[in-house]
Design an enzyme around this catalytic site. Sequence first.
Site, PDB file in Angstrom:
ATOM      1  N   ASP A  21     -88.196  96.168  12.479  1.00 27.21           N
ATOM      2  CA  ASP A  21     -87.706  95.273  11.427  1.00 27.21           C
ATOM      3  C   ASP A  21     -86.209  95.033  11.591  1.00 27.21           C
ATOM      4  O   ASP A  21     -85.487  95.915  12.060  1.00 27.21           O
ATOM      5  CB  ASP A  21     -88.009  95.914  10.061  1.00 27.21           C
ATOM      6  CG  ASP A  21     -87.913  94.905   8.918  1.00 27.21           C
ATOM      7  OD1 ASP A  21     -87.780  93.693   9.189  1.00 27.21           O
ATOM      8  OD2 ASP A  21     -87.976  95.337   7.754  1.00 27.21           O
ATOM      9  N   GLY A  22     -85.770  93.848  11.186  1.00 23.90           N
ATOM     10  CA  GLY A  22     -84.333  93.564  11.145  1.00 23.90           C
ATOM     11  C   GLY A  22     -83.846  92.556  12.174  1.00 23.90           C
ATOM     12  O   GLY A  22     -82.634  92.352  12.298  1.00 23.90           O
ATOM     13  N   GLY A  24     -84.093  89.312  12.064  1.00 27.03           N
ATOM     14  CA  GLY A  24     -83.471  88.170  11.374  1.00 27.03           C
ATOM     15  C   GLY A  24     -82.073  88.515  10.906  1.00 27.03           C
ATOM     16  O   GLY A  24     -81.113  87.753  11.122  1.00 27.03           O
ATOM     17  N   SER A  66     -97.533  90.465  11.907  1.00 29.83           N
ATOM     18  CA  SER A  66     -98.508  90.882  10.896  1.00 29.83           C
ATOM     19  C   SER A  66     -99.346  89.694  10.442  1.00 29.83           C
ATOM     20  O   SER A  66     -98.967  88.525  10.643  1.00 29.83           O
ATOM     21  CB  SER A  66     -97.788  91.490   9.691  1.00 29.83           C
ATOM     22  OG  SER A  66     -97.178  90.474   8.930  1.00 29.83           O
ATOM     23  N   ASN A  69     -97.302  87.387   8.590  1.00 35.00           N
ATOM     24  CA  ASN A  69     -96.228  86.636   9.243  1.00 35.00           C
ATOM     25  C   ASN A  69     -96.559  85.150   9.447  1.00 35.00           C
ATOM     26  O   ASN A  69     -95.664  84.350   9.713  1.00 35.00           O
ATOM     27  CB  ASN A  69     -95.846  87.272  10.587  1.00 35.00           C
ATOM     28  CG  ASN A  69     -95.022  88.535  10.454  1.00 35.00           C
ATOM     29  OD1 ASN A  69     -95.032  89.415  11.310  1.00 35.00           O
ATOM     30  ND2 ASN A  69     -94.270  88.655   9.349  1.00 35.00           N
ATOM     31  N   TRP A  70     -97.841  84.774   9.293  1.00 36.05           N
ATOM     32  CA  TRP A  70     -98.196  83.342   9.403  1.00 36.05           C
ATOM     33  C   TRP A  70     -97.507  82.531   8.308  1.00 36.05           C
ATOM     34  O   TRP A  70     -97.403  81.309   8.415  1.00 36.05           O
ATOM     35  CB  TRP A  70     -99.714  83.143   9.289  1.00 36.05           C
ATOM     36  CG  TRP A  70    -100.494  83.744  10.411  1.00 36.05           C
ATOM     37  CD1 TRP A  70    -101.208  84.898  10.377  1.00 36.05           C
ATOM     38  CD2 TRP A  70    -100.656  83.226  11.745  1.00 36.05           C
ATOM     39  NE1 TRP A  70    -101.794  85.139  11.599  1.00 36.05           N
ATOM     40  CE2 TRP A  70    -101.483  84.130  12.459  1.00 36.05           C
ATOM     41  CE3 TRP A  70    -100.179  82.088  12.414  1.00 36.05           C
ATOM     42  CZ2 TRP A  70    -101.842  83.940  13.789  1.00 36.05           C
ATOM     43  CZ3 TRP A  70    -100.533  81.902  13.746  1.00 36.05           C
ATOM     44  CH2 TRP A  70    -101.347  82.816  14.417  1.00 36.05           C
ATOM     45  N   ARG A  72     -94.459  82.510   7.619  1.00 31.88           N
ATOM     46  CA  ARG A  72     -93.103  82.111   8.021  1.00 31.88           C
ATOM     47  C   ARG A  72     -93.096  80.648   8.489  1.00 31.88           C
ATOM     48  O   ARG A  72     -94.149  80.085   8.777  1.00 31.88           O
ATOM     49  CB  ARG A  72     -92.623  83.020   9.143  1.00 31.88           C
ATOM     50  CG  ARG A  72     -92.456  84.435   8.650  1.00 31.88           C
ATOM     51  CD  ARG A  72     -91.776  85.313   9.652  1.00 31.88           C
ATOM     52  NE  ARG A  72     -91.588  86.621   9.060  1.00 31.88           N
ATOM     53  CZ  ARG A  72     -90.665  87.498   9.401  1.00 31.88           C
ATOM     54  NH1 ARG A  72     -89.835  87.210  10.364  1.00 31.88           N
ATOM     55  NH2 ARG A  72     -90.550  88.650   8.783  1.00 31.88           N
ATOM     56  N   ARG A 195     -90.836 100.402   3.327  1.00 35.33           N
ATOM     57  CA  ARG A 195     -92.221 100.013   2.980  1.00 35.33           C
ATOM     58  C   ARG A 195     -93.115 100.224   4.194  1.00 35.33           C
ATOM     59  O   ARG A 195     -92.659 100.206   5.329  1.00 35.33           O
ATOM     60  CB  ARG A 195     -92.291  98.515   2.613  1.00 35.33           C
ATOM     61  CG  ARG A 195     -91.624  98.125   1.346  1.00 35.33           C
ATOM     62  CD  ARG A 195     -91.790  96.630   1.110  1.00 35.33           C
ATOM     63  NE  ARG A 195     -91.175  95.821   2.161  1.00 35.33           N
ATOM     64  CZ  ARG A 195     -89.873  95.528   2.219  1.00 35.33           C
ATOM     65  NH1 ARG A 195     -89.059  95.967   1.286  1.00 35.33           N
ATOM     66  NH2 ARG A 195     -89.388  94.792   3.200  1.00 35.33           N
TER      67      ARG A 195
HETATM   68  C1  FPP Z   1     -89.226  91.770  11.845  1.00 31.25           C
HETATM   69  O1  FPP Z   1     -87.908  91.289  11.739  1.00 31.25           O
HETATM   70  C2  FPP Z   1     -89.738  91.482  13.159  1.00 31.25           C
HETATM   71  C3  FPP Z   1     -90.835  90.679  13.411  1.00 31.25           C
HETATM   72  C4  FPP Z   1     -91.575  90.015  12.344  1.00 31.25           C
HETATM   73  C5  FPP Z   1     -91.280  90.401  14.759  1.00 31.25           C
HETATM   74  C6  FPP Z   1     -91.112  91.512  15.732  1.00 31.25           C
HETATM   75  C7  FPP Z   1     -91.048  90.920  17.085  1.00 31.25           C
HETATM   76  C8  FPP Z   1     -90.349  91.420  18.123  1.00 31.25           C
HETATM   77  C9  FPP Z   1     -89.628  92.687  18.069  1.00 31.25           C
HETATM   78  C10 FPP Z   1     -90.281  90.733  19.400  1.00 31.25           C
HETATM   79  C11 FPP Z   1     -91.528  90.043  19.743  1.00 31.25           C
HETATM   80  C12 FPP Z   1     -92.397  90.822  20.598  1.00 31.25           C
HETATM   81  C13 FPP Z   1     -93.687  90.480  20.832  1.00 31.25           C
HETATM   82  C14 FPP Z   1     -94.486  91.209  21.844  1.00 31.25           C
HETATM   83  C15 FPP Z   1     -94.325  89.369  20.117  1.00 31.25           C
HETATM   84  P1  FPP Z   1     -87.595  90.201  10.650  1.00 31.25           P
HETATM   85  O2  FPP Z   1     -87.650  88.865  11.285  1.00 31.25           O
HETATM   86  O3  FPP Z   1     -88.483  90.354   9.463  1.00 31.25           O
HETATM   87  O4  FPP Z   1     -86.140  90.606  10.283  1.00 31.25           O
HETATM   88  P2  FPP Z   1     -85.417  90.421   8.876  1.00 31.25           P
HETATM   89  O5  FPP Z   1     -86.166  91.307   7.904  1.00 31.25           O
HETATM   90  O6  FPP Z   1     -84.044  90.924   9.159  1.00 31.25           O
HETATM   91  O7  FPP Z   1     -85.471  88.975   8.536  1.00 31.25           O
END
Ligand code: FPP
Length: 252
Positions: A21-22, A24, A66, A69-70, A72, A195
């Site tokens: 996570d993180g 973004g 997840s 995540n769709w 987004r 979480r």
């Molecule tokens: C959460 O960060 C991260 C994700 C939803 C995607 C994780 C994906 C990768 C680490 C790279 C992709 C790798 C593959 C194999 C597909 P966030 O976007 O929710 O961060 P935020 O909470 O800071 O917005």
Amino acid sequence: MSQGQRPGRSAPPAHVAIIMDGNGRWAQMRGLPRQEGHRRGLEALRGAVRHAGDLGIRILTLYSFSTENWRRPAAEVSFLLSLLRRFVEKDLSELHAAGVRVRIIGSRDDLAADLRRLVEHAETVTRDNTRMTLVVAFNYGARDEIVRAARRIAMDVAAGLIEAAAVDEAMLASHLDTADLPDPELVIRTSGETRISNFLLWQAAYAEFVFSPVLWPDFDRAALEDAIAEYGRRERRFGGLSETADRSVGAA
Ligand code: FPP
């Protein structure tokens, strides 16, 4: 002996699962588009596989996308799909050469046919590798996984193949995407969030949780070692008593 005095385990956990996570926030802090955070997140993922192998971790499960995540923006979803494709296409031969068995868990129903084929190919090619197992959770949601398992069992009951009374924990576990994998001993979530977010709800029943403040793109070997050291200081009791507990009834 208090927790602070525990000497710690020397063996690393066999199965570590990570909620990455993180991405973004990492990008936002640098004035970069979120996609750049995910791109750097993929770099961190590659590093994590290497470091986990070096540290003797046998199974590494990574939450990459997840079922939620769709929701987004479409551009971000398609970028994450393209990262999975890029990862499998570009890294497969290197992973195979390093003896890594690749597994993808999650629902494949919503994936494009060519991506599905790619994923199946990666699993088939690396099937007999034994050095380490990399489990990529993609389009994964634990509730969805449990529902799919329950539905398959219900169909077997309806078809008269099994008795309803024969349904037990072992049978349900054997219908999950992780059927042949041991449960994780350690679940790490990065970025300071605390979480579980629909990740391995069944399998993490007795896992230790470590919440790291590090944003995923910055999660390096030292951060992984810190999480493992924290796990080593924990005492796992599985609902029983610790070895040093006073076992007399009414003991504090
Ligand atoms: C959460 O960060 C991260 C994700 C939803 C995607 C994780 C994906 C990768 C680490 C790279 C992709 C790798 C593959 C194999 C597909 P966030 O976007 O929710 O961060 P935020 O909470 O800071 O917005």
